[in-house]
Design an enzyme around this catalytic site. Structure first.
Site, PDB file in Angstrom:
ATOM      1  N   ARG A   1      -0.081  -7.976  13.904  1.00 47.64           N
ATOM      2  CA  ARG A   1      -0.686  -7.009  12.970  1.00 47.64           C
ATOM      3  C   ARG A   1      -1.578  -7.718  11.957  1.00 47.64           C
ATOM      4  O   ARG A   1      -2.626  -7.216  11.577  1.00 47.64           O
ATOM      5  CB  ARG A   1       0.412  -6.209  12.253  1.00 47.64           C
ATOM      6  CG  ARG A   1       1.064  -5.176  13.167  1.00 47.64           C
ATOM      7  CD  ARG A   1       2.340  -4.625  12.575  1.00 47.64           C
ATOM      8  NE  ARG A   1       2.124  -3.843  11.369  1.00 47.64           N
ATOM      9  CZ  ARG A   1       3.091  -3.525  10.513  1.00 47.64           C
ATOM     10  NH1 ARG A   1       4.339  -3.914  10.732  1.00 47.64           N
ATOM     11  NH2 ARG A   1       2.822  -2.801   9.454  1.00 47.64           N
TER      12      ARG A   1
ATOM     13  N   ARG B   1      11.769  -5.506   5.095  1.00 51.19           N
ATOM     14  CA  ARG B   1      11.537  -4.083   4.780  1.00 51.19           C
ATOM     15  C   ARG B   1      12.383  -3.178   5.669  1.00 51.19           C
ATOM     16  O   ARG B   1      12.560  -3.418   6.854  1.00 51.19           O
ATOM     17  CB  ARG B   1      10.051  -3.765   5.008  1.00 51.19           C
ATOM     18  CG  ARG B   1       9.695  -2.316   4.810  1.00 51.19           C
ATOM     19  CD  ARG B   1       8.219  -2.145   4.614  1.00 51.19           C
ATOM     20  NE  ARG B   1       7.444  -2.299   5.836  1.00 51.19           N
ATOM     21  CZ  ARG B   1       6.107  -2.254   5.861  1.00 51.19           C
ATOM     22  NH1 ARG B   1       5.426  -2.086   4.751  1.00 51.19           N
ATOM     23  NH2 ARG B   1       5.465  -2.400   7.001  1.00 51.19           N
TER      24      ARG B   1
ATOM     25  N   LYS C   1       0.826  -1.220   0.000  1.00 50.72           N
ATOM     26  CA  LYS C   1       0.000   0.000   0.000  1.00 50.72           C
ATOM     27  C   LYS C   1       0.858   1.266   0.000  1.00 50.72           C
ATOM     28  O   LYS C   1       0.631   2.179  -0.785  1.00 50.72           O
ATOM     29  CB  LYS C   1      -0.899   0.057   1.251  1.00 50.72           C
ATOM     30  CG  LYS C   1      -1.879  -1.073   1.393  1.00 50.72           C
ATOM     31  CD  LYS C   1      -2.786  -0.869   2.601  1.00 50.72           C
ATOM     32  CE  LYS C   1      -2.080  -0.833   3.944  1.00 50.72           C
ATOM     33  NZ  LYS C   1      -1.489  -2.108   4.361  1.00 50.72           N
TER      34      LYS C   1
ATOM     35  N   ARG D   1      -9.223   1.543   8.565  1.00 52.91           N
ATOM     36  CA  ARG D   1      -8.807   0.217   9.008  1.00 52.91           C
ATOM     37  C   ARG D   1      -9.872  -0.470   9.851  1.00 52.91           C
ATOM     38  O   ARG D   1      -9.684  -1.613  10.265  1.00 52.91           O
ATOM     39  CB  ARG D   1      -7.548   0.355   9.854  1.00 52.91           C
ATOM     40  CG  ARG D   1      -6.269  -0.117   9.163  1.00 52.91           C
ATOM     41  CD  ARG D   1      -5.155   0.214  10.109  1.00 52.91           C
ATOM     42  NE  ARG D   1      -3.949  -0.513   9.930  1.00 52.91           N
ATOM     43  CZ  ARG D   1      -2.848   0.035   9.422  1.00 52.91           C
ATOM     44  NH1 ARG D   1      -2.864   1.261   8.954  1.00 52.91           N
ATOM     45  NH2 ARG D   1      -1.730  -0.663   9.382  1.00 52.91           N
TER      46      ARG D   1
ATOM     47  N   ARG E   1      11.631  -0.893  11.145  1.00 53.92           N
ATOM     48  CA  ARG E   1      10.596  -0.362  12.044  1.00 53.92           C
ATOM     49  C   ARG E   1      10.385  -1.327  13.204  1.00 53.92           C
ATOM     50  O   ARG E   1      10.347  -2.538  12.986  1.00 53.92           O
ATOM     51  CB  ARG E   1       9.270  -0.218  11.279  1.00 53.92           C
ATOM     52  CG  ARG E   1       9.069   1.135  10.658  1.00 53.92           C
ATOM     53  CD  ARG E   1       7.876   1.165   9.743  1.00 53.92           C
ATOM     54  NE  ARG E   1       6.657   0.565  10.273  1.00 53.92           N
ATOM     55  CZ  ARG E   1       5.511   0.473   9.586  1.00 53.92           C
ATOM     56  NH1 ARG E   1       5.447   0.941   8.363  1.00 53.92           N
ATOM     57  NH2 ARG E   1       4.449  -0.076  10.112  1.00 53.92           N
TER      58      ARG E   1
HETATM   59  P1  AMP Z   1       1.098   1.346   9.066  1.00 51.18           P
HETATM   60  O1  AMP Z   1       2.344   2.111   8.816  1.00 51.18           O
HETATM   61  O2  AMP Z   1      -0.045   1.789   8.183  1.00 51.18           O
HETATM   62  O3  AMP Z   1       1.299  -0.148   9.022  1.00 51.18           O
HETATM   63  O4  AMP Z   1       0.640   1.713  10.554  1.00 51.18           O
HETATM   64  C1  AMP Z   1       1.460   1.432  11.671  1.00 51.18           C
HETATM   65  C2  AMP Z   1       0.610   1.376  12.924  1.00 51.18           C
HETATM   66  O5  AMP Z   1      -0.045   2.639  13.147  1.00 51.18           O
HETATM   67  C3  AMP Z   1      -0.525   0.356  12.892  1.00 51.18           C
HETATM   68  O6  AMP Z   1      -0.099  -0.959  13.217  1.00 51.18           O
HETATM   69  C4  AMP Z   1      -1.479   0.938  13.938  1.00 51.18           C
HETATM   70  O7  AMP Z   1      -1.029   0.709  15.261  1.00 51.18           O
HETATM   71  C5  AMP Z   1      -1.341   2.445  13.678  1.00 51.18           C
HETATM   72  N1  AMP Z   1      -2.333   2.881  12.665  1.00 51.18           N
HETATM   73  C6  AMP Z   1      -2.065   3.351  11.409  1.00 51.18           C
HETATM   74  N2  AMP Z   1      -3.194   3.653  10.762  1.00 51.18           N
HETATM   75  C7  AMP Z   1      -4.209   3.354  11.610  1.00 51.18           C
HETATM   76  C8  AMP Z   1      -5.629   3.416  11.507  1.00 51.18           C
HETATM   77  N3  AMP Z   1      -6.231   3.848  10.400  1.00 51.18           N
HETATM   78  N4  AMP Z   1      -6.357   3.041  12.587  1.00 51.18           N
HETATM   79  C9  AMP Z   1      -5.774   2.629  13.717  1.00 51.18           C
HETATM   80  N5  AMP Z   1      -4.444   2.513  13.871  1.00 51.18           N
HETATM   81  C10 AMP Z   1      -3.663   2.867  12.829  1.00 51.18           C
END
Ligand code: AMP
Length: 243
Positions: free
Chosen positions: A198, A154, A40, A115, A187
Site C-alpha cells: 500500500r 490498528r 486521515k 488517490r 483489517r
Molecule cells: P483505505 O481504507 O482508505 O486505506 O482504503 C482501503 C483500500 O480501498 C485501498 O487500499 C484501495 O484498495 C481501496 N480504495 C480506497 N479508496 C480508493 C481510491 N480513492 N481509489 C482507489 N482505491 C481506493
C-alpha cells in the site's frame, strides 16, 4: 511566500473567495491526504463531526460493499486485499453519486480520495459546478516506519469504522466497538506485507495528488506525527484561521 508556512501556501488559493459571508463554517470539500496510517480516517471523522458535515471515506464505502457482497464489492475485494487501487472509473462513479446527495450541500470531508491524478482532476471538475468554496487539501505527514507501526497495531470496527490501537486505545470490552457494539478486527489489508504494498502504491500514484494541490495553491501541510488530539487541535486552528 514560503512552502513551510501552511497558511501562506493555502491563502494563495483560498483568500480570493467571492462567496461572501459563508452560511456554514466549512462550506467546502476538505480533502485529507497522507500515506496509509497517517491519521486521515481518525481526523476526518472528528472534523466532520465537529462541523456537522458528512465524512466520506472511499475505503469505508468499499468495505461496506464487500460486507454486503455487492457486485462492486466482489470486484473491489481482491484488489483491496493486494494493497492496490480500485480502478478510477469505479471510484469516481461511487463518489459522484455520493457528493450529489443533499447532505453534502454545506461541504464534506474526503478521506482516502482522491488517490490518483485523474481522480483529483475529476473531483475538482465536479466541485467547480457546486456552490462551495474552493476545496482545501490537508496533507498529514508522518515518518514511514511510524506509519507501518501504527497500521499493524490498528484495529477497526467492522460496522462503523471506528479506529482503535493495540498501542494503548482498545475498546472497553474486548473485540467490541465502544461506539456501536460492532466487531473490532485487524483489517486484512493492515497486515505488514500488504501495508508495504500500500505504501508503494501511495508513492507511485497518490504522491502526485499532493503536488497537484500544491501547484494550485490549495494545500496545507500538517505534522501528523503528534498525538491524535494535538493534530486535531492544529487542524481545527488552521481551519478557523481560514474562516
Ligand atoms: P483505505 O481504507 O482508505 O486505506 O482504503 C482501503 C483500500 O480501498 C485501498 O487500499 C484501495 O484498495 C481501496 N480504495 C480506497 N479508496 C480508493 C481510491 N480513492 N481509489 C482507489 N482505491 C481506493
Amino acid at each position: 511566500m514560503k512552502d513551510s508556512d501552511p497558511v501562506a501556501v493555502c491563502e494563495a488559493g483560498v483568500a480570493d473567495e467571492t462567496l461572501g459571508t459563508p452560511a456554514h463554517p466549512l462550506l467546502r470539500a476538505l480533502v485529507l491526504l497522507g500515506a496509509p496510517g497517517a491519521g486521515k480516517g481518525t481526523q476526518a471523522r472528528e472534523v466532520a463531526k465537529i462541523y456537522g458535515v458528512p465524512h466520506l471515506s472511499t475505503g469505508d464505502m468499499f468495505r461496506e460493499h464487500v460486507a454486503k457482497g455487492t457486485e462492486l464489492g466482489l470486484r473491489a475485494k481482491p484488489i483491496m486485499g493486494s494493497g492496490k487501487l480500485v480502478p478510477d472509473e469505479i471510484v469516481l462513479g461511487m463518489v459522484e453519486e455520493r457528493v450529489a446527495r443533499k447532505d453534502c450541500a454545506a461541504g464534506f470531508v474526503l478521506d482516502g480520495f482522491p488517490r490518483t491524478l485523474p481522480q483529483a482532476e475529476r473531483l475538482e471538475e465536479i466541485l467547480s459546478l457546486l456552490p462551495l468554496r474552493r476545496s482545501l487539501a490537508v496533507n498529514l505527514t508522518v515518518d514511514e516506519e511510524e506509519v507501518v507501526r501504527r497500521i499493524v497495531s490498528r484495529r477497526t470496527c467492522k460496522s462503523c469504522g471506528a479506529i482503535y490501537s493495540t498501542a494503548g486505545n482498545m475498546p472497553r470490552v474486548d473485540g467490541k466497538c465502544d461506539v456501536c457494539g460492532g466487531q473490532v478486527i485487524l483489517r486484512p489489508d493492515d497486515r505488514e506485507d500488504v501495508v508495504r504494498q500500500r505504501l508503494a502504491t501511495y508513492h507511485e500514484q497518490t504522491r502526485p495528488v499532493v503536488d497537484f494541490y500544491r501547484r494550485r495553491g490549495q494545500l496545507l501541510e500538517l505534522d501528523g506525527s503528534k498525538e491524535i488530539a494535538a493534530v486535531q487541535r492544529d487542524l481545527l486552528e488552521l481551519l478557523e484561521r481560514l474562516q
